[in-house]
Design a protein around this motif. Structure first.
Motif, mmCIF file in Angstrom:
data_model
loop_
_atom_site.group_PDB
_atom_site.id
_atom_site.type_symbol
_atom_site.label_atom_id
_atom_site.label_comp_id
_atom_site.label_asym_id
_atom_site.label_seq_id
_atom_site.Cartn_x
_atom_site.Cartn_y
_atom_site.Cartn_z
ATOM 1 N N ARG A 1 2.851 12.328 -5.261
ATOM 2 C CA ARG A 1 2.890 12.327 -6.723
ATOM 3 C C ARG A 1 3.932 13.289 -7.263
ATOM 4 O O ARG A 1 4.594 12.995 -8.253
ATOM 5 N N ASP B 1 -1.256 13.739 -3.116
ATOM 6 C CA ASP B 1 -1.384 14.421 -4.392
ATOM 7 C C ASP B 1 -1.661 15.903 -4.149
ATOM 8 O O ASP B 1 -2.803 16.321 -3.993
ATOM 9 N N GLY C 1 -3.765 9.510 -2.092
ATOM 10 C CA GLY C 1 -4.062 10.526 -3.079
ATOM 11 C C GLY C 1 -4.181 11.874 -2.398
ATOM 12 O O GLY C 1 -3.249 12.367 -1.797
#
Length: 109
Positions: free
Chosen positions: A3, A55, A106
């Protein structure tokens, strides 16, 4: 790419990271943002063969079958709740296991 950060592995197995360093995912023992690819010195001498950016966390597999985690979410990756914000750690529970692949989604592996 994750991210907020990216990882690059060179032919020799060196790994470089750049981007948002806020959660320690870059692996440079600090939380400084890097605007250019910077070699992760903590992995000097370790031949990385695969790198995944999530992330705020990075997952790195080495040629010997080891797995290394950097970032603030190491507690979700089997490291027994150890904060990995400022250093990379091997993943608890995988000692002696030769890992051939690993992935992130993630902030989970």
């Amino acid at each position: 790419a994750g991210r907020g950060h990216s990882l690059v592995v060179d032919r020799a197995g060196g790994v470089y990271s750049f981007g948002d360093g806020e959660r320690g995912a870059l692996g440079h023992r600090d939380m400084t943002t890097k605007y250019t690819p910077t070699r992760i010195e903590a992995l000097e001498g370790v031949r990385i063969v695969r790198a995944c950016a999530g992330d705020g966390v990075s997952l790195l597999s080495d040629a010997a079958g080891g797995v290394h985690v950097t970032g603030s979410d190491g507690r979700f990756l089997g490291s027994r709740g150890v904060s990995t914000v400022n250093a990379r750690v091997g993943v608890a529970g995988l000692s002696g296991v030769h890992v051939v692949d690993a992935a992130l989604s993630g902030d989970y592996a």
